[in-house]
Design an enzyme around this catalytic site. Structure first.
Site, PDB file in Angstrom:
ATOM      1  N   TRP A  49       0.819  -1.213   0.000  1.00 26.61           N
ATOM      2  CA  TRP A  49       0.000   0.000   0.000  1.00 26.61           C
ATOM      3  C   TRP A  49       0.852   1.260   0.000  1.00 26.61           C
ATOM      4  CZ3 TRP A  49      -3.429  -1.230   4.865  1.00 26.61           C
ATOM      5  CH2 TRP A  49      -4.302  -2.275   4.570  1.00 26.61           C
TER       6      TRP A  49
HETATM    7 FE1  SF4 Z   1       4.146  -1.779   2.035  1.00 30.63          FE
HETATM    8 FE2  SF4 Z   1       5.738  -1.384   4.139  1.00 30.63          FE
HETATM    9 FE3  SF4 Z   1       3.207  -0.531   4.232  1.00 30.63          FE
HETATM   10 FE4  SF4 Z   1       3.765  -3.131   4.302  1.00 30.63          FE
HETATM   11  S1  SF4 Z   1       4.327  -1.621   5.856  1.00 30.63           S
HETATM   12  S2  SF4 Z   1       2.186  -2.165   3.061  1.00 30.63           S
HETATM   13  S3  SF4 Z   1       5.537  -3.298   2.942  1.00 30.63           S
HETATM   14  S4  SF4 Z   1       4.828   0.226   2.850  1.00 30.63           S
END
Ligand code: SF4
Ligand code: SF4
Length: 149
Positions: free
Chosen positions: A48
Site C-alpha cells: 500500500w
Molecule cells: Fe508496504 Fe511497508 Fe506498508 Fe507493508 S508496511 S504495506 S511493505 S509500505
C-alpha cells in the site's frame, strides 16, 4: 512504488523473534531470510506504500520510491523517528538535502488515554453520533434533522 529493503543497511533487527518491519506491516508482506538475516518485501504488488515499515526501521533500511506528486523524481525520502518527533530528509538528484521535522505526539509515550478521557456512556453503540460526541464537539447535543411523518 512498493517498499524495498536496502540490504547493506538491514541487520535483521538483530535476530529478534519478529523484526520491526514484519511487526508493523498491515499486509504481512515482509519476510526475513533467516540465512542472510535480511528482510524483503515478498509481494510488492500488494504494498500500500503506507510507509509504516519505512518509519519503523531502526537502521533506515527501507525505502519507497516516491511518486512525483509527493517528491521530485529521483529524490530519496528518509524518515528518522524519535519519541516525539519525526524528521524527513529529502535528498534531491543534484545532492541537495532538505530536512523537515514534525511533532508526532501530543502526549508522552505510553501516557495516551485510549478514549481521550471523554465520557462515552453505556448506549454508545446505539447512538447515531460519533464516539465521544457530543462532549468532544463541545456541544450539549449534536444537531440533527427532525424526521416528520
Ligand atoms: Fe508496504 Fe511497508 Fe506498508 Fe507493508 S508496511 S504495506 S511493505 S509500505
Ligand atoms: Fe531490516 Fe529494518 Fe526490517 Fe529490521 S526493520 S529487519 S533492520 S529492514
Amino acid at each position: 512504488m512498493p517498499s524495498f529493503v536496502i540490504l547493506e543497511k538491514c541487520d535483521g533487527c538483530k535476530a529478534l523473534d519478529k523484526t520491526a518491519c514484519q511487526h508493523i506491516c498491515p499486509n504481512d508482506l515482509i519476510v526475513l531470510n533467516k540465512e542472510t538475516m535480511k528482510a524483503f518485501n515478498c509481494e510488492p504488488e500488494m504494498c500500500w506504500e503506507c510507509y509504516n515499515c519505512v518509519k519503523i526501521c531502526p537502521t533506515q533500511a527501507v525505502e519507497v520510491r516516491g511518486y512525483a506528486d509527493f517528491v521530485p523524481l529521483g529524490a530519496a525520502v528518509t524518515p528518522l523517528r524519535g519519541t516525539d518527533t519525526i524528521m524527513w530528509t529529502v535528498k534531491f538528484r543534484n545532492g541537495t538535502l532538505k530536512r523537515f521535522k514534525f511533532p508526532i505526539r501530543t502526549t508522552e509515550e505510553g501516557k495516551a488515554v485510549p478514549d481521550g478521557g471523554w465520557g462515552t456512556g453505556t448506549d454508545d453503540l446505539k447512538s447515531p453520533v460519533l464516539f465521544t460526541e457530543p462532549d468532544s464537539a463541545g456541544l450539549p447535543n449534536i444537531p440533527s434533522l427532525k424526521v416528520t411523518q
